[in-house]
Design a protein around this motif. Structure first.
Motif, PDB file in Angstrom:
ATOM      1  N   GLY A 147       0.815  -1.204   0.000  1.00 25.30           N
ATOM      2  CA  GLY A 147       0.000   0.000   0.000  1.00 25.30           C
ATOM      3  C   GLY A 147       0.850   1.255   0.000  1.00 25.30           C
ATOM      4  N   GLY A 148       1.946   1.248   0.762  1.00 21.78           N
ATOM      5  CA  GLY A 148       2.858   2.385   0.736  1.00 21.78           C
ATOM      6  C   GLY A 148       3.505   2.566  -0.619  1.00 21.78           C
ATOM      7  N   GLY A 149       3.847   1.467  -1.285  1.00 23.07           N
ATOM      8  CA  GLY A 149       4.426   1.561  -2.619  1.00 23.07           C
ATOM      9  C   GLY A 149       3.470   2.184  -3.619  1.00 23.07           C
ATOM     10  N   LEU A 150       2.190   1.805  -3.546  1.00 23.87           N
ATOM     11  CA  LEU A 150       1.193   2.405  -4.437  1.00 23.87           C
ATOM     12  C   LEU A 150       1.076   3.912  -4.194  1.00 23.87           C
ATOM     13  CD1 LEU A 150      -1.637  -0.296  -4.212  1.00 23.87           C
ATOM     14  CD2 LEU A 150      -0.072   0.081  -6.120  1.00 23.87           C
ATOM     15  N   ALA A 151       1.048   4.304  -2.917  1.00 28.70           N
ATOM     16  CA  ALA A 151       0.931   5.726  -2.594  1.00 28.70           C
ATOM     17  C   ALA A 151       2.134   6.516  -3.098  1.00 28.70           C
ATOM     18  CB  ALA A 151       0.770   5.902  -1.082  1.00 28.70           C
ATOM     19  N   VAL A 152       3.351   5.964  -2.938  1.00 30.44           N
ATOM     20  CA  VAL A 152       4.558   6.649  -3.406  1.00 30.44           C
ATOM     21  C   VAL A 152       4.547   6.766  -4.925  1.00 30.44           C
ATOM     22  CG1 VAL A 152       7.072   6.461  -3.579  1.00 30.44           C
ATOM     23  CG2 VAL A 152       5.929   6.021  -1.400  1.00 30.44           C
ATOM     24  N   LEU A 153       4.075   5.763  -5.631  1.00 34.63           N
ATOM     25  CA  LEU A 153       4.001   5.831  -7.096  1.00 34.63           C
ATOM     26  C   LEU A 153       3.006   6.891  -7.549  1.00 34.63           C
ATOM     27  CD1 LEU A 153       4.183   2.046  -8.058  1.00 34.63           C
ATOM     28  CD2 LEU A 153       5.915   3.790  -8.472  1.00 34.63           C
ATOM     29  N   TYR A 154       1.831   6.932  -6.908  1.00 33.49           N
ATOM     30  CA  TYR A 154       0.863   7.984  -7.229  1.00 33.49           C
ATOM     31  C   TYR A 154       1.481   9.361  -7.019  1.00 33.49           C
ATOM     32  CZ  TYR A 154      -3.272   4.959  -7.683  1.00 33.49           C
ATOM     33  OH  TYR A 154      -4.197   4.038  -8.116  1.00 33.49           O
ATOM     34  N   LEU A 155       2.173   9.524  -5.893  1.00 37.11           N
ATOM     35  CA  LEU A 155       2.773  10.813  -5.565  1.00 37.11           C
ATOM     36  C   LEU A 155       3.851  11.195  -6.573  1.00 37.11           C
ATOM     37  CD1 LEU A 155       2.908  13.104  -3.472  1.00 37.11           C
ATOM     38  CD2 LEU A 155       4.602  11.749  -2.233  1.00 37.11           C
ATOM     39  N   SER A 156       4.650  10.231  -7.002  1.00 33.23           N
ATOM     40  CA  SER A 156       5.733  10.510  -7.945  1.00 33.23           C
ATOM     41  C   SER A 156       5.186  10.897  -9.310  1.00 33.23           C
ATOM     42  CB  SER A 156       6.645   9.281  -8.060  1.00 33.23           C
ATOM     43  OG  SER A 156       7.193   8.934  -6.800  1.00 33.23           O
ATOM     44  N   LEU A 157       4.144  10.179  -9.778  1.00 34.55           N
ATOM     45  CA  LEU A 157       3.555  10.520 -11.076  1.00 34.55           C
ATOM     46  C   LEU A 157       2.876  11.883 -11.027  1.00 34.55           C
ATOM     47  CD1 LEU A 157       2.086   7.041 -12.060  1.00 34.55           C
ATOM     48  CD2 LEU A 157       3.989   8.217 -13.153  1.00 34.55           C
ATOM     49  N   TYR A 158       2.252  12.188  -9.920  1.00 26.83           N
ATOM     50  CA  TYR A 158       1.632  13.502  -9.772  1.00 26.83           C
ATOM     51  C   TYR A 158       2.686  14.603  -9.832  1.00 26.83           C
ATOM     52  CZ  TYR A 158      -0.515  17.500  -7.461  1.00 26.83           C
ATOM     53  OH  TYR A 158      -0.952  18.759  -7.151  1.00 26.83           O
ATOM     54  N   ALA A 159       3.812  14.380  -9.134  1.00 30.47           N
ATOM     55  CA  ALA A 159       4.886  15.376  -9.153  1.00 30.47           C
ATOM     56  C   ALA A 159       5.468  15.522 -10.559  1.00 30.47           C
ATOM     57  CB  ALA A 159       5.971  14.975  -8.156  1.00 30.47           C
ATOM     58  N   ALA A 160       5.622  14.397 -11.275  1.00 32.60           N
ATOM     59  CA  ALA A 160       6.203  14.446 -12.619  1.00 32.60           C
ATOM     60  C   ALA A 160       5.331  15.249 -13.571  1.00 32.60           C
ATOM     61  CB  ALA A 160       6.409  13.029 -13.149  1.00 32.60           C
ATOM     62  N   PHE A 161       4.011  15.180 -13.394  1.00 35.21           N
ATOM     63  CA  PHE A 161       3.120  15.889 -14.328  1.00 35.21           C
ATOM     64  C   PHE A 161       2.816  17.310 -13.862  1.00 35.21           C
ATOM     65  CE2 PHE A 161      -1.242  17.122 -15.423  1.00 35.21           C
ATOM     66  CZ  PHE A 161      -1.110  17.214 -16.799  1.00 35.21           C
ATOM     67  N   THR A 162       2.390  17.451 -12.605  1.00 33.23           N
ATOM     68  CA  THR A 162       1.886  18.738 -12.143  1.00 33.23           C
ATOM     69  C   THR A 162       3.000  19.690 -11.701  1.00 33.23           C
ATOM     70  OG1 THR A 162      -0.136  17.633 -11.404  1.00 33.23           O
ATOM     71  CG2 THR A 162       0.265  19.839 -10.530  1.00 33.23           C
ATOM     72  N   LEU A 163       3.967  19.175 -10.914  1.00 32.98           N
ATOM     73  CA  LEU A 163       4.989  20.053 -10.358  1.00 32.98           C
ATOM     74  C   LEU A 163       6.119  20.340 -11.344  1.00 32.98           C
ATOM     75  CD1 LEU A 163       5.266  18.603  -6.731  1.00 32.98           C
ATOM     76  CD2 LEU A 163       3.894  20.523  -7.530  1.00 32.98           C
ATOM     77  N   TYR A 164       6.573  19.286 -12.033  1.00 30.77           N
ATOM     78  CA  TYR A 164       7.780  19.428 -12.856  1.00 30.77           C
ATOM     79  C   TYR A 164       7.500  19.430 -14.352  1.00 30.77           C
ATOM     80  CZ  TYR A 164       9.599  17.970  -8.317  1.00 30.77           C
ATOM     81  OH  TYR A 164       9.877  17.871  -6.982  1.00 30.77           O
ATOM     82  N   HIS A 165       6.293  19.027 -14.760  1.00 31.75           N
ATOM     83  CA  HIS A 165       5.906  19.028 -16.180  1.00 31.75           C
ATOM     84  C   HIS A 165       6.894  18.207 -17.027  1.00 31.75           C
ATOM     85  CE1 HIS A 165       3.089  22.155 -15.038  1.00 31.75           C
ATOM     86  NE2 HIS A 165       4.096  22.857 -14.529  1.00 31.75           N
ATOM     87  N   LEU A 166       7.262  17.030 -16.492  1.00 33.25           N
ATOM     88  CA  LEU A 166       8.217  16.172 -17.197  1.00 33.25           C
ATOM     89  C   LEU A 166       7.536  15.253 -18.196  1.00 33.25           C
ATOM     90  CD1 LEU A 166      10.513  15.158 -14.183  1.00 33.25           C
ATOM     91  CD2 LEU A 166      10.951  16.902 -15.922  1.00 33.25           C
ATOM     92  N   ILE A 167       6.278  14.934 -17.989  1.00 33.74           N
ATOM     93  CA  ILE A 167       5.579  13.993 -18.861  1.00 33.74           C
ATOM     94  C   ILE A 167       4.248  14.608 -19.255  1.00 33.74           C
ATOM     95  CG2 ILE A 167       6.673  11.909 -17.960  1.00 33.74           C
ATOM     96  CD1 ILE A 167       4.310  11.492 -16.146  1.00 33.74           C
ATOM     97  N   PRO A 168       3.710  14.252 -20.434  1.00 34.46           N
ATOM     98  CA  PRO A 168       2.405  14.787 -20.852  1.00 34.46           C
ATOM     99  C   PRO A 168       1.265  14.127 -20.073  1.00 34.46           C
ATOM    100  CG  PRO A 168       3.217  13.230 -22.471  1.00 34.46           C
ATOM    101  CD  PRO A 168       4.327  13.415 -21.471  1.00 34.46           C
ATOM    102  N   ALA A 169       0.084  14.698 -20.202  1.00 35.83           N
ATOM    103  CA  ALA A 169      -1.086  14.199 -19.471  1.00 35.83           C
ATOM    104  C   ALA A 169      -1.425  12.770 -19.871  1.00 35.83           C
ATOM    105  CB  ALA A 169      -2.280  15.118 -19.710  1.00 35.83           C
ATOM    106  N   PHE A 170      -1.292  12.462 -21.164  1.00 33.13           N
ATOM    107  CA  PHE A 170      -1.634  11.111 -21.622  1.00 33.13           C
ATOM    108  C   PHE A 170      -0.743  10.070 -20.953  1.00 33.13           C
ATOM    109  CE2 PHE A 170      -0.942   7.642 -24.699  1.00 33.13           C
ATOM    110  CZ  PHE A 170      -2.237   7.146 -24.758  1.00 33.13           C
TER     111      PHE A 170
END
Length: 579
Positions: free
Chosen positions: A132-155
């Motif tokens: 469960g912690g691993g899932l939460a960390v992955l969600y958080l990392s993908l959110y940071a990659a898109f919203t905070l750092y704009h490293l990946i597109p929305a798709f």
């Protein structure tokens, strides 16, 4: 000491029996020996099993050690990762891509470790915490990659979030872990919110929600977690509400209506065909029934901009017919689902009443609520459904509040007041009648009521009598107040109130005597006491002579009648009262 003494006596008896068998011909002594050995052994095993029974403190320690500490630990790690990302962002310690990669690698590492530890049965719960912690960390990392750092597109971010959600649902099925399913479902519904670009893409959004719902309901085909369906429905309704608030317009009415229709069909198909019928009915099933129906209706109402139109009225009646049809279909398909049938039927009644509200106008709201309360209450008592009875009690509170609102009479200009035949009386009288139905049903089925419900039944009795007396008093007040104003009308009003209260109190006492209902007699005596105080301390100094004479004579005659009843039927009154 007592157990040891009993064992010693048992052994002595067995030895004596052994001596008797030794003296008897054809009986060998060795047969007695195993018997004398087995009983103490069995007793010692019983002692060991009792001593092995865990205490409450040991059970609490087990919960804290195996669940709470690990859960708090993984939450602390997630907070630590969040703080690390922020700290590294503020101080430029690690590049943006490096931070995201560390989070993704860490989340995957948690999942791999959880998968490895899952094979060890003693560490299964700990493995679920790590996963469960691993899932939460992955969600958080993908959110940071898109919203905070704009490293990946929305798709790409959406694909990543879907992959994490799918992994979580798969692991929850594999581990039989409800907590993992919750984490995956929460992350799945947060994905459109976290990755929103501000663009209106209804087809993509509704398709994604539908896939998430289908995946959740498919999981429930193999795991008996019915509450997950209710949570999934709540997430679906919430995402639709957010979309409707931000993007809905009349030109999108068709796609919005089709979407909510599909959601309604999917959840009811799940209940009718895909819900495991070997499992007992669940409260979550009833939540899904009410939630799906009300979500469908409220979404349609919002699409009509909450206007009181004939399409809204027709839709409410049509949906009520669909719900009653689902109730009949469920009843024919399975006799083991009485509560499901009741839920569909109750929802149908609610929708029918709603249709009545929007059709007849505000002055019929109290009447419709009262009829609904009476019908639902009668069947809740008749079918012995405690949950729905409490719902009816809450509905009764709504009726009571609505009664207080409609008790004030507003007349149009040049409109005259007619007692009983006015806009207020029918609705208020129906409310009182509805409470009388509840009171009768509760008294008739008193044997099925809990202690708390019996107290509520007594409260309903007092509410019923209070509303009756208030309504009658208001009718008397309006008759004199809205008529031609004069001093004599004021005197007549005060005299009429005294007579009314005395008559009502006498009636209550009479019913209490005949039906042996103590609370009716007590309430009647209290009202009679108020009437006596009013006559002696107000009417005596305020009223003119004629009205004062009438008040005192009527009061005296009724008091004599009540006293006669108490003396004449004292063997009934002070015998065994009914409740």
């Amino acid at each position: 000491m007592l157990i040891a003494r009993v064992q010693e006596l048992e052994g002595e008896v067995l030895r004596l029996k052994g001596d008797q068998h030794d003296s008897a011909p054809g009986v060998s002594a060795p047969k007695v020996k195993p018997v004398s050995v087995t009983r103490p052994a069995r007793s010692s095993e019983l002692q060991r099993s009792k001593s092995a029974k865990p205490s409450s403190s040991a059970t609490l320690e087990n919960v804290i050690g195996t669940r709470w500490i690990g859960t708090i630990g993984i939450v602390a790690v997630i907070f630590g990762v969040s703080f690390f990302l922020k700290y590294s962002f503020d101080n430029n310690l690690i590049g943006e891509a490096g931070r995201v990669m560390l989070g993704i690698v860490g989340g995957i590492a948690f999942l791999i470790t959880g998968e490895y530890l899952q094979k060890n049965k003693n560490l299964g719960r700990y493995a679920q915490i790590l996963s469960g912690g691993g899932l939460a960390v992955l969600y958080l990392s993908l959110y940071a990659a898109f919203t905070l750092y704009h490293l990946i597109p929305a798709f790409l971010a959406t694909i990543g979030m879907v992959a994490v959600t799918t992994t979580g649902i798969t692991l929850s099925h594999r581990y039989s872990a409800y907590s993992l399913a919750l984490v995956a479902l929460a992350g799945g519904f947060l994905t459109p919110v976290l990755l929103s670009t501000g663009e209106n893409q209804p087809v993509e959004l509704f398709s994604y929600i539908l896939l998430l719902d289908l995946g959740t309901l498919l999981l429930l085909r193999f795991r008996q977690w019915p509450s997950l369906a209710a949570i999934s429905l709540f997430g679906t309704a919430l995402l639709y509400a957010l979309w409707h608030e931000a993007f809905y317009s009349l030109d999108q009415h068709t796609i919005a209506f089709v979407a909510v229709t599909v959601f309604f069909i999917v959840y009811n198909l799940y209940l009718l065909f895909f819900r495991d019928r070997k499992a007992s009915e669940s409260t979550a099933d009833h939540l899904v029934i009410f939630g799906s129906g009300l979500f469908f209706f409220m979404a349609f109402l919002a699409q009509q901009e909450f206007a009181d139109t004939w399409p809204v009225r027709f839709f409410a009646l049509l949906l009520a017919g669909i719900e009653i049809g689902l109730a009949g279909f469920t009843s024919l398909r399975s006799k083991a689902l009485p509560m499901t049938v009741v839920s569909y039927a109750v929802l149908s009644i609610v929708l029918t009443v709603i249709a009545t509200f929007v059709t007849l106008g505000q002055h019929w709201v109290l009447a419709a609520l009262s009829v609904e309360m009476a019908v639902l209450g009668w069947w809740a008592f008749k079918l012995d459904l405690p949950v729905f009875r409490w719902g009816v009690y809450l509905l009764g509170l709504v009726v009571l509040l609505r009664f207080s609102y409609e008790a004030t009479l507003y007349l149009a200009p040049f409109e005259s007041f007619v007692p009983v035949f006015n806009k207020r009386f029918p609705g208020c009288a129906l409310a009182i009648a509805g409470f009388y139905v509840l009171l009768y049903a509760g008294s008739r089925h008193r044997n099925i009521l809990s202690i708390n419900e019996r107290s509520i039944n007594a409260i309903i009795f007092f509410i019923t009598q209070a509303l009756s007396l208030i309504l009658l008093s208001l009718e008397v007040h309006e008759f004199f107040d809205l008529g031609p104003g004069s001093d004599s009308s004021v005197y007549a009003y005060q005299m009429s109130l005294s007579v009314l209260w005395t008559l009502y109190a006498s009636f209550l006492i009479g019913v209490g005597i005949v039906r042996r209902i103590r609370r009716a007699r007590i309430l009647g005596i209290l009202i009679l006491g108020v009437a006596v105080l009013k006559v002696f301390f107000m009417d005596l100094s305020f009223l003119e002579t004629v009205y004062r004479i009438i008040s005192f004579i009527v009061l005296g005659l009724l008091l004599l009648a009540v006293s006669y009843g108490y003396n004449r039927f004292r063997h009934i009154i002070f015998g065994e009262d009914q409740s």
